[in-house]
Each structure stands twice: as C-alpha cells, then as structure tokens.
Design a protein around this motif. Sequence first.
Motif, PDB file in Angstrom:
ATOM      1  N   ILE A  59      40.165  40.620  29.483  1.00 30.39           N
ATOM      2  CA  ILE A  59      38.913  39.860  29.457  1.00 30.39           C
ATOM      3  C   ILE A  59      38.856  38.874  30.611  1.00 30.39           C
ATOM      4  N   THR A  60      39.919  38.095  30.805  1.00 29.30           N
ATOM      5  CA  THR A  60      39.886  37.096  31.875  1.00 29.30           C
ATOM      6  C   THR A  60      39.901  37.745  33.255  1.00 29.30           C
ATOM      7  N   ASP A  61      40.646  38.837  33.433  1.00 31.56           N
ATOM      8  CA  ASP A  61      40.645  39.513  34.734  1.00 31.56           C
ATOM      9  C   ASP A  61      39.266  40.056  35.079  1.00 31.56           C
ATOM     10  N   TYR A  67      33.035  37.413  38.640  1.00 35.23           N
ATOM     11  CA  TYR A  67      32.576  36.100  39.110  1.00 35.23           C
ATOM     12  C   TYR A  67      32.824  35.935  40.607  1.00 35.23           C
ATOM     13  N   HIS A  68      33.962  36.420  41.078  1.00 30.50           N
ATOM     14  CA  HIS A  68      34.308  36.270  42.491  1.00 30.50           C
ATOM     15  C   HIS A  68      33.819  37.428  43.350  1.00 30.50           C
ATOM     16  N   GLY A  69      33.005  38.302  42.784  1.00 32.75           N
ATOM     17  CA  GLY A  69      32.389  39.371  43.556  1.00 32.75           C
ATOM     18  C   GLY A  69      33.291  40.568  43.814  1.00 32.75           C
ATOM     19  N   ALA A  70      34.359  40.708  43.080  1.00 31.29           N
ATOM     20  CA  ALA A  70      35.255  41.854  43.227  1.00 31.29           C
ATOM     21  C   ALA A  70      34.916  42.900  42.175  1.00 31.29           C
ATOM     22  N   ALA A  71      35.511  44.058  42.330  1.00 29.42           N
ATOM     23  CA  ALA A  71      35.322  45.107  41.329  1.00 29.42           C
ATOM     24  C   ALA A  71      35.947  44.648  40.007  1.00 29.42           C
ATOM     25  N   PRO A  72      35.325  44.980  38.886  1.00 31.92           N
ATOM     26  CA  PRO A  72      35.881  44.542  37.594  1.00 31.92           C
ATOM     27  C   PRO A  72      37.326  44.980  37.382  1.00 31.92           C
ATOM     28  N   TRP A  76      45.054  46.967  42.592  1.00 28.15           N
ATOM     29  CA  TRP A  76      46.151  45.991  42.623  1.00 28.15           C
ATOM     30  C   TRP A  76      46.522  45.509  41.221  1.00 28.15           C
ATOM     31  N   MET A  77      45.595  45.650  40.290  1.00 29.83           N
ATOM     32  CA  MET A  77      45.867  45.214  38.915  1.00 29.83           C
ATOM     33  C   MET A  77      46.968  46.055  38.270  1.00 29.83           C
ATOM     34  N   LEU A  78      47.175  47.270  38.772  1.00 28.75           N
ATOM     35  CA  LEU A  78      48.220  48.133  38.234  1.00 28.75           C
ATOM     36  C   LEU A  78      49.590  47.467  38.348  1.00 28.75           C
ATOM     37  N   PHE A  79      49.866  46.845  39.479  1.00 31.32           N
ATOM     38  CA  PHE A  79      51.146  46.176  39.675  1.00 31.32           C
ATOM     39  C   PHE A  79      51.267  44.938  38.787  1.00 31.32           C
ATOM     40  N   THR A  80      50.182  44.213  38.640  1.00 27.45           N
ATOM     41  CA  THR A  80      50.199  43.033  37.787  1.00 27.45           C
ATOM     42  C   THR A  80      50.445  43.428  36.334  1.00 27.45           C
ATOM     43  N   TYR A  81      49.765  44.458  35.889  1.00 25.36           N
ATOM     44  CA  TYR A  81      49.937  44.887  34.502  1.00 25.36           C
ATOM     45  C   TYR A  81      51.292  45.551  34.277  1.00 25.36           C
ATOM     46  N   ALA A  82      51.852  46.179  35.301  1.00 31.21           N
ATOM     47  CA  ALA A  82      53.218  46.709  35.200  1.00 31.21           C
ATOM     48  C   ALA A  82      54.212  45.563  35.026  1.00 31.21           C
ATOM     49  N   ALA A  83      53.978  44.466  35.739  1.00 26.36           N
ATOM     50  CA  ALA A  83      54.840  43.292  35.592  1.00 26.36           C
ATOM     51  C   ALA A  83      54.718  42.712  34.187  1.00 26.36           C
TER      52      ALA A  83
END
Length: 127
Positions: A59-61, A67-72, A76-83
Amino acid sequence: MVIASFLLIFAVVVFRLVAGIAGGVEFSNFSPMAAIVLCGAAFLPKKYAIAAPLAAMLITDIVLNVYHGAAPVASWMLFTYAAYAAIFYIGFQLRTRESRGSYQWKLFGGAVAGTFLFYLLSNTGAW
C-alpha cells in the motif's frame, strides 16, 4: 497483542506516507518497515505474519510511487521485496525458542543480519 501489533503497523504506514509525501529528508534513511517484517514474522499469529506487513509495504509503495510520478509497481521493487522476504525468513526462524542463547540476543542478531541483507540486496538492485 495482535491489536497492539496492528496499531503499530498502522503507525508505521502513517509515518512512511507522511515522511514520503512531506519529503522528510531527515528520515530518508530510516524505515521501521524492516522491524515490522522481522517482528511480525516472529510474534504475529501465522495467518497475519506475512499478510499484514506485506499489505503495509504494498500500500505505501504504490501510494508513494504514484504520488512521486513513478509507475505503481517497478522492477527495482523486486530486490526490495526479496530483502524483506529474507528478513521475514529470519524472523520466522525466531519462532523456535528451543535453540541455545538468549531470545533478545537472537532478535538483535536477526535485526543486524536483516539490515545487512536489506542493504546488500537493495543496493544490488539499484546498480
């Protein structure tokens, strides 16, 4: 305990959204989300252990990316969620209290190991 845990997760969601939208530069390197994942895996009932922290992160991502104009959702989120998955695994291993040593030191060691893994995996994704 479960209600208190959900209140803490809600507080982290609010903190993350406010800091991300307000541009909290002083908080840019602080995120209690890893602590929520570690402790959620260690202490929450199994049916909430992964669902609650994962929902808070997603939800926050999505809100902050839009909000910051990026894709929902971005690659790169794959690496963050892997961590975060690695941190979850560490926390889930803390559920077994039969091994030697003080539980507080195990939790501290899990926090240090999780922080290191998050740094390693998220920076690998950034490169």
